[in-house]
Design a protein around this motif. Structure first.
Motif, PDB file in Angstrom:
ATOM      1  N   ARG A  28       0.772  -1.286   0.111  1.00  0.00           N
ATOM      2  CA  ARG A  28       0.013   0.040  -0.019  1.00  0.00           C
ATOM      3  C   ARG A  28       0.929   1.427  -0.059  1.00  0.00           C
ATOM      4  NH1 ARG A  28       0.306  -2.051   4.995  1.00  0.00           N
ATOM      5  NH2 ARG A  28       0.700  -0.688   6.880  1.00  0.00           N
ATOM      6  N   ALA A  29       0.264   2.410  -0.637  1.00  0.00           N
ATOM      7  CA  ALA A  29       1.131   3.825  -0.618  1.00  0.00           C
ATOM      8  C   ALA A  29       0.570   4.429   0.489  1.00  0.00           C
ATOM      9  CB  ALA A  29       0.735   4.349  -1.909  1.00  0.00           C
ATOM     10  N   THR A  30       1.397   4.980   1.446  1.00  0.00           N
ATOM     11  CA  THR A  30       0.752   5.817   2.415  1.00  0.00           C
ATOM     12  C   THR A  30       0.753   7.315   1.856  1.00  0.00           C
ATOM     13  OG1 THR A  30       3.060   6.266   3.125  1.00  0.00           O
ATOM     14  CG2 THR A  30       1.947   4.177   4.185  1.00  0.00           C
ATOM     15  N   GLN A  31       0.042   8.035   2.480  1.00  0.00           N
ATOM     16  CA  GLN A  31      -0.316   9.538   1.997  1.00  0.00           C
ATOM     17  C   GLN A  31       0.121  10.422   3.141  1.00  0.00           C
ATOM     18  OE1 GLN A  31      -3.912   9.975   0.052  1.00  0.00           O
ATOM     19  NE2 GLN A  31      -3.191   8.761  -1.805  1.00  0.00           N
ATOM     20  N   THR A  38       1.725  10.597  -2.488  1.00  0.00           N
ATOM     21  CA  THR A  38       2.115   9.351  -1.915  1.00  0.00           C
ATOM     22  C   THR A  38       3.538   9.321  -1.011  1.00  0.00           C
ATOM     23  OG1 THR A  38       1.064   8.017  -3.693  1.00  0.00           O
ATOM     24  CG2 THR A  38       2.826   6.897  -2.462  1.00  0.00           C
ATOM     25  N   GLY A  39       3.720   9.011   0.076  1.00  0.00           N
ATOM     26  CA  GLY A  39       4.913   9.059   0.722  1.00  0.00           C
ATOM     27  C   GLY A  39       5.846   7.984   0.483  1.00  0.00           C
ATOM     28  N   ILE A  40       5.418   6.768   1.083  1.00  0.00           N
ATOM     29  CA  ILE A  40       6.155   5.636   0.955  1.00  0.00           C
ATOM     30  C   ILE A  40       5.334   4.184   0.583  1.00  0.00           C
ATOM     31  CG2 ILE A  40       7.959   6.570   2.646  1.00  0.00           C
ATOM     32  CD1 ILE A  40       6.732   4.394   4.692  1.00  0.00           C
ATOM     33  N   MET A  41       5.905   3.713   0.270  1.00  0.00           N
ATOM     34  CA  MET A  41       5.105   2.175   0.003  1.00  0.00           C
ATOM     35  C   MET A  41       5.610   1.247   1.060  1.00  0.00           C
ATOM     36  SD  MET A  41       3.747   2.369  -2.953  1.00  0.00           S
ATOM     37  CE  MET A  41       3.141   0.775  -3.439  1.00  0.00           C
ATOM     38  N   ALA A  42       4.424   0.595   1.737  1.00  0.00           N
ATOM     39  CA  ALA A  42       4.634  -0.096   2.791  1.00  0.00           C
ATOM     40  C   ALA A  42       3.842  -1.532   2.521  1.00  0.00           C
ATOM     41  CB  ALA A  42       3.795   0.296   3.972  1.00  0.00           C
ATOM     42  N   VAL A  43       4.494  -2.506   3.290  1.00  0.00           N
ATOM     43  CA  VAL A  43       4.303  -3.862   3.154  1.00  0.00           C
ATOM     44  C   VAL A  43       3.699  -4.790   4.470  1.00  0.00           C
ATOM     45  CG1 VAL A  43       5.029  -6.361   1.915  1.00  0.00           C
ATOM     46  CG2 VAL A  43       5.863  -3.891   1.120  1.00  0.00           C
ATOM     47  N   THR A  54       4.243  -5.907   9.389  1.00  0.00           N
ATOM     48  CA  THR A  54       3.385  -4.865   9.155  1.00  0.00           C
ATOM     49  C   THR A  54       3.895  -3.722   9.302  1.00  0.00           C
ATOM     50  OG1 THR A  54       2.661  -4.610  11.434  1.00  0.00           O
ATOM     51  CG2 THR A  54       1.248  -6.250  10.280  1.00  0.00           C
ATOM     52  N   GLY A  55       3.479  -3.115   7.955  1.00  0.00           N
ATOM     53  CA  GLY A  55       3.993  -1.459   7.868  1.00  0.00           C
ATOM     54  C   GLY A  55       5.328  -1.377   7.552  1.00  0.00           C
ATOM     55  N   GLN A  56       5.962  -2.453   6.960  1.00  0.00           N
ATOM     56  CA  GLN A  56       7.323  -2.488   6.603  1.00  0.00           C
ATOM     57  C   GLN A  56       7.774  -1.548   5.554  1.00  0.00           C
ATOM     58  OE1 GLN A  56      10.266  -3.662   8.179  1.00  0.00           O
ATOM     59  NE2 GLN A  56      11.605  -2.908   6.618  1.00  0.00           N
ATOM     60  N   ARG A  57       8.463  -0.554   5.557  1.00  0.00           N
ATOM     61  CA  ARG A  57       8.912   0.343   4.234  1.00  0.00           C
ATOM     62  C   ARG A  57       9.394  -0.495   3.150  1.00  0.00           C
ATOM     63  NH1 ARG A  57      11.991   6.213   4.109  1.00  0.00           N
ATOM     64  NH2 ARG A  57      11.464   6.592   1.850  1.00  0.00           N
ATOM     65  N   ALA A  58       8.853  -0.485   2.012  1.00  0.00           N
ATOM     66  CA  ALA A  58       9.509  -1.349   0.672  1.00  0.00           C
ATOM     67  C   ALA A  58      10.577  -0.171   0.084  1.00  0.00           C
ATOM     68  CB  ALA A  58       8.421  -1.456  -0.220  1.00  0.00           C
ATOM     69  N   VAL A  59      11.925  -0.753   0.128  1.00  0.00           N
ATOM     70  CA  VAL A  59      12.948   0.200  -0.332  1.00  0.00           C
ATOM     71  C   VAL A  59      13.528  -0.777  -1.605  1.00  0.00           C
ATOM     72  CG1 VAL A  59      15.235   1.387   0.257  1.00  0.00           C
ATOM     73  CG2 VAL A  59      13.199   1.459   1.860  1.00  0.00           C
ATOM     74  N   TYR A  60      13.414  -0.067  -2.654  1.00  0.00           N
ATOM     75  CA  TYR A  60      14.411  -0.937  -3.810  1.00  0.00           C
ATOM     76  C   TYR A  60      15.486  -1.599  -3.349  1.00  0.00           C
ATOM     77  CZ  TYR A  60      16.607  -1.796  -8.171  1.00  0.00           C
ATOM     78  OH  TYR A  60      17.354  -2.286  -9.313  1.00  0.00           O
ATOM     79  N   GLY A  61      15.632  -2.877  -3.637  1.00  0.00           N
ATOM     80  CA  GLY A  61      16.956  -3.721  -3.241  1.00  0.00           C
ATOM     81  C   GLY A  61      17.328  -4.123  -1.768  1.00  0.00           C
ATOM     82  N   PHE A  62      16.416  -3.895  -0.861  1.00  0.00           N
ATOM     83  CA  PHE A  62      16.511  -4.076   0.170  1.00  0.00           C
ATOM     84  C   PHE A  62      15.570  -5.019   0.939  1.00  0.00           C
ATOM     85  CE2 PHE A  62      18.899   0.019   0.548  1.00  0.00           C
ATOM     86  CZ  PHE A  62      19.917  -0.230   1.285  1.00  0.00           C
ATOM     87  N   PRO A  63      15.956  -6.080   1.662  1.00  0.00           N
ATOM     88  CA  PRO A  63      14.761  -7.104   2.184  1.00  0.00           C
ATOM     89  C   PRO A  63      13.733  -6.432   2.828  1.00  0.00           C
ATOM     90  CG  PRO A  63      17.178  -7.729   3.032  1.00  0.00           C
ATOM     91  CD  PRO A  63      17.157  -6.293   2.252  1.00  0.00           C
ATOM     92  N   LEU A  64      12.789  -7.339   2.532  1.00  0.00           N
ATOM     93  CA  LEU A  64      11.275  -6.886   3.231  1.00  0.00           C
ATOM     94  C   LEU A  64      11.141  -7.116   4.794  1.00  0.00           C
ATOM     95  CD1 LEU A  64       8.871  -7.438   0.326  1.00  0.00           C
ATOM     96  CD2 LEU A  64       9.727  -5.006   1.268  1.00  0.00           C
ATOM     97  N   ILE A  65      11.699  -8.545   4.926  1.00  0.00           N
ATOM     98  CA  ILE A  65      11.728  -8.929   6.149  1.00  0.00           C
ATOM     99  C   ILE A  65      13.088  -8.422   6.982  1.00  0.00           C
ATOM    100  CG2 ILE A  65      11.299 -11.242   7.696  1.00  0.00           C
ATOM    101  CD1 ILE A  65       9.783 -12.166   5.154  1.00  0.00           C
ATOM    102  N   PRO A  66      13.165  -7.838   7.882  1.00  0.00           N
ATOM    103  CA  PRO A  66      14.492  -7.223   8.135  1.00  0.00           C
ATOM    104  C   PRO A  66      15.358  -8.218   9.089  1.00  0.00           C
ATOM    105  CG  PRO A  66      12.658  -6.189   9.367  1.00  0.00           C
ATOM    106  CD  PRO A  66      12.109  -7.002   8.392  1.00  0.00           C
ATOM    107  N   TYR A  67      14.655  -9.210   9.678  1.00  0.00           N
ATOM    108  CA  TYR A  67      15.275 -10.195  10.706  1.00  0.00           C
ATOM    109  C   TYR A  67      15.294 -11.733  10.054  1.00  0.00           C
ATOM    110  CZ  TYR A  67      14.317  -6.040  13.399  1.00  0.00           C
ATOM    111  OH  TYR A  67      14.267  -4.888  13.730  1.00  0.00           O
ATOM    112  N   GLU A  68      16.388 -12.178   9.836  1.00  0.00           N
ATOM    113  CA  GLU A  68      16.515 -13.705   9.297  1.00  0.00           C
ATOM    114  C   GLU A  68      15.884 -14.711  10.126  1.00  0.00           C
ATOM    115  OE1 GLU A  68      20.580 -15.089   8.355  1.00  0.00           O
ATOM    116  OE2 GLU A  68      21.066 -12.964   7.519  1.00  0.00           O
TER     117      GLU A  68
END
Length: 78
Positions: A28-31, A38-43, A54-68
């Motif tokens: 989703r796009a946050t406003q 649109t501010g950021i894309m959140a996943v 929930t609400g993880q910021r989607a950044v090009y080239g970076f993992p969506l799940i921040p913890y292995e």
């Protein structure tokens, strides 16, 4: 690597079966800008009905799940 095509629209939900696990992904796009743009894309990611993020910021080239330790495997936008 498995590529999952998504639509070029700001808000969408998809489900995919990977390694016998059901992944439910909401994008989703946050406003949050003053001008309403649109501010950021959140996943949000839910695997087998267990909320992973929930609400993880989607950044090009970076993992969506921040913890292995949360899950085997990960996703990112290219």
């Amino acid at each position: 690597m498995i590529q999952i095509p998504i639509l070029a629209i700001p808000n969408q939900t998809l489900s995919i079966q990977l390694d016998n696990n059901q992944w439910d992904i909401s994008i989703r796009a946050t406003q949050d800008n003053d001008d309403g743009s649109t501010g950021i894309m959140a996943v949000d990611i839910v695997i087998n009905n267990i909320v992973i993020i929930t609400g993880q910021r989607a950044v090009y080239g970076f993992p969506l799940i921040p913890y292995e330790y949360l899950v085997d495997g990960n996703m990112f936008f290219i």
